[in-house]
Design a protein around this motif. Structure first.
Motif, PDB file in Angstrom:
ATOM      1  N   ASP A  76       0.776  -1.165  -0.103  1.00  0.00           N
ATOM      2  CA  ASP A  76      -0.033   0.117   0.114  1.00  0.00           C
ATOM      3  C   ASP A  76       0.988   1.146   0.166  1.00  0.00           C
ATOM      4  OD1 ASP A  76      -2.049   1.823   0.221  1.00  0.00           O
ATOM      5  OD2 ASP A  76      -2.641   1.388   2.239  1.00  0.00           O
ATOM      6  N   LEU A  77       1.328   1.600  -1.314  1.00  0.00           N
ATOM      7  CA  LEU A  77       2.093   3.044  -1.190  1.00  0.00           C
ATOM      8  C   LEU A  77       1.469   4.220  -0.908  1.00  0.00           C
ATOM      9  CD1 LEU A  77       3.840   2.706  -4.488  1.00  0.00           C
ATOM     10  CD2 LEU A  77       5.087   2.945  -2.523  1.00  0.00           C
ATOM     11  N   LEU A  78       0.063   4.004  -0.891  1.00  0.00           N
ATOM     12  CA  LEU A  78      -0.622   5.318  -0.328  1.00  0.00           C
ATOM     13  C   LEU A  78      -0.588   5.689   1.168  1.00  0.00           C
ATOM     14  CD1 LEU A  78      -3.984   4.999  -2.612  1.00  0.00           C
ATOM     15  CD2 LEU A  78      -2.014   6.517  -2.767  1.00  0.00           C
ATOM     16  N   ALA A  79      -0.174   4.523   1.823  1.00  0.00           N
ATOM     17  CA  ALA A  79      -0.061   4.691   3.041  1.00  0.00           C
ATOM     18  C   ALA A  79       1.319   5.171   3.574  1.00  0.00           C
ATOM     19  CB  ALA A  79      -0.169   3.253   3.978  1.00  0.00           C
ATOM     20  N   GLN A  80       2.005   5.351   2.590  1.00  0.00           N
ATOM     21  CA  GLN A  80       3.474   5.958   2.862  1.00  0.00           C
ATOM     22  C   GLN A  80       3.195   7.659   2.902  1.00  0.00           C
ATOM     23  OE1 GLN A  80       5.552   4.233   4.125  1.00  0.00           O
ATOM     24  NE2 GLN A  80       4.227   2.286   3.783  1.00  0.00           N
ATOM     25  N   SER A  81       4.213   8.244   2.981  1.00  0.00           N
ATOM     26  CA  SER A  81       4.272   9.772   3.178  1.00  0.00           C
ATOM     27  C   SER A  81       4.383  10.322   1.701  1.00  0.00           C
ATOM     28  CB  SER A  81       5.646  10.396   3.698  1.00  0.00           C
ATOM     29  OG  SER A  81       6.679   9.972   2.927  1.00  0.00           O
ATOM     30  N   PRO A  82       3.939  11.303   1.183  1.00  0.00           N
ATOM     31  CA  PRO A  82       4.121  11.865   0.043  1.00  0.00           C
ATOM     32  C   PRO A  82       5.378  12.096  -0.763  1.00  0.00           C
ATOM     33  CG  PRO A  82       2.609  13.312   1.431  1.00  0.00           C
ATOM     34  CD  PRO A  82       3.148  12.182   2.018  1.00  0.00           C
ATOM     35  N   ARG A  83       6.386  12.077   0.011  1.00  0.00           N
ATOM     36  CA  ARG A  83       7.980  12.340  -0.456  1.00  0.00           C
ATOM     37  C   ARG A  83       8.390  10.697  -0.644  1.00  0.00           C
ATOM     38  NH1 ARG A  83      12.273  14.277   3.175  1.00  0.00           N
ATOM     39  NH2 ARG A  83      13.330  14.298   1.028  1.00  0.00           N
ATOM     40  N   PHE A  84       7.891   9.795   0.192  1.00  0.00           N
ATOM     41  CA  PHE A  84       8.154   8.435  -0.498  1.00  0.00           C
ATOM     42  C   PHE A  84       7.486   8.059  -1.517  1.00  0.00           C
ATOM     43  CE2 PHE A  84       7.921   3.886  -0.275  1.00  0.00           C
ATOM     44  CZ  PHE A  84       9.522   3.564  -0.281  1.00  0.00           C
ATOM     45  N   ARG A  85       6.244   8.520  -1.759  1.00  0.00           N
ATOM     46  CA  ARG A  85       5.307   8.015  -2.831  1.00  0.00           C
ATOM     47  C   ARG A  85       5.920   8.692  -4.062  1.00  0.00           C
ATOM     48  NH1 ARG A  85       0.715   9.167   0.538  1.00  0.00           N
ATOM     49  NH2 ARG A  85       0.484  11.065  -0.638  1.00  0.00           N
ATOM     50  N   GLU A  86       6.365   9.919  -3.976  1.00  0.00           N
ATOM     51  CA  GLU A  86       7.297  10.442  -5.150  1.00  0.00           C
ATOM     52  C   GLU A  86       8.633   9.892  -5.423  1.00  0.00           C
ATOM     53  OE1 GLU A  86       9.652  14.898  -6.231  1.00  0.00           O
ATOM     54  OE2 GLU A  86       8.233  14.512  -4.604  1.00  0.00           O
ATOM     55  N   PHE A  87       9.497   9.173  -4.446  1.00  0.00           N
ATOM     56  CA  PHE A  87      10.574   8.630  -4.442  1.00  0.00           C
ATOM     57  C   PHE A  87      10.221   7.218  -5.198  1.00  0.00           C
ATOM     58  CE2 PHE A  87      13.091   5.163  -2.469  1.00  0.00           C
ATOM     59  CZ  PHE A  87      14.297   5.399  -3.092  1.00  0.00           C
ATOM     60  N   ALA A  88       9.189   6.551  -4.842  1.00  0.00           N
ATOM     61  CA  ALA A  88       8.980   5.413  -5.591  1.00  0.00           C
ATOM     62  C   ALA A  88       8.477   5.369  -7.029  1.00  0.00           C
ATOM     63  CB  ALA A  88       7.727   4.575  -4.525  1.00  0.00           C
ATOM     64  N   ARG A  89       7.869   6.711  -7.190  1.00  0.00           N
ATOM     65  CA  ARG A  89       7.283   6.864  -8.492  1.00  0.00           C
ATOM     66  C   ARG A  89       8.338   7.031  -9.424  1.00  0.00           C
ATOM     67  NH1 ARG A  89       3.492   9.778  -7.529  1.00  0.00           N
ATOM     68  NH2 ARG A  89       4.759  11.677  -7.039  1.00  0.00           N
ATOM     69  N   GLU A  90       9.555   7.941  -8.818  1.00  0.00           N
ATOM     70  CA  GLU A  90      10.642   8.041  -9.618  1.00  0.00           C
ATOM     71  C   GLU A  90      11.518   6.815 -10.091  1.00  0.00           C
ATOM     72  OE1 GLU A  90      13.059  11.434  -7.923  1.00  0.00           O
ATOM     73  OE2 GLU A  90      11.103  12.658  -8.050  1.00  0.00           O
ATOM     74  N   ALA A  91      11.460   6.115  -8.867  1.00  0.00           N
ATOM     75  CA  ALA A  91      12.335   4.900  -8.921  1.00  0.00           C
ATOM     76  C   ALA A  91      11.778   3.823  -9.862  1.00  0.00           C
ATOM     77  CB  ALA A  91      12.440   4.278  -7.577  1.00  0.00           C
ATOM     78  N   ASN A  92      10.392   3.846  -9.945  1.00  0.00           N
ATOM     79  CA  ASN A  92       9.720   2.992 -11.010  1.00  0.00           C
ATOM     80  C   ASN A  92       9.867   3.241 -12.305  1.00  0.00           C
ATOM     81  OD1 ASN A  92       8.891   1.177  -8.792  1.00  0.00           O
ATOM     82  ND2 ASN A  92       6.821   2.169  -8.858  1.00  0.00           N
ATOM     83  N   ALA A  93      10.261   4.506 -12.605  1.00  0.00           N
ATOM     84  CA  ALA A  93      10.392   4.896 -13.899  1.00  0.00           C
ATOM     85  C   ALA A  93      11.971   4.631 -14.595  1.00  0.00           C
ATOM     86  CB  ALA A  93      10.502   6.421 -14.194  1.00  0.00           C
ATOM     87  N   GLY A  94      12.633   4.150 -13.369  1.00  0.00           N
ATOM     88  CA  GLY A  94      14.042   3.645 -14.021  1.00  0.00           C
ATOM     89  C   GLY A  94      14.072   2.003 -13.946  1.00  0.00           C
TER      90      GLY A  94
END
Length: 113
Positions: A76-94
């Protein structure tokens, strides 16, 4: 005994019953000649999700230094902080680090290389 590429594990996975030391997990990959790391559920320490601790950044740097991929299972990424969700979104693009909602998706991505 030195393992060759055919006998080296596809990925290393620390015991997921307790939080792992991410840097130690990378070093275990190096020792076992695994080219990937799977961190599932409880194996991801709480400090990893708090980007201000530097744990996630240090892990990504070690992964880059040793040319190791990582799949993290975060149901559940939505349970994480907005900063972590942004980090995960950027990571998933790599291609180095990706986050998945299920273990099956994470394993499939790691085994696709």
């Amino acid at each position: 005994m030195v393992e060759d590429a055919e006998t080296a594990p596809a990925f290393f996975e620390p015991d997921s019953s307790r939080p792992a030391d991410p840097v130690a997990a990378v070093m275990s990959c190096v020792e076992q000649r695994a080219r990937a790391l799977l961190l599932d559920g409880p194996a991801l320490p709480a400090a990893f999700f708090d980007l201000s601790t530097g744990v996630a950044g240090e892990l990504v740097q070690k992964l880059t230094n040793y040319d190791i991929r990582m799949a993290g299972v975060v149901p559940d990424l939505l349970a994480q902080s907005p900063r972590f969700r942004e980090f995960a979104r950027e990571a998933n693009a790599g291609r180095r680090v990706r986050f998945f909602t299920t273990r099956q998706e994470a394993k499939a991505w790691l085994e696709s290389f």
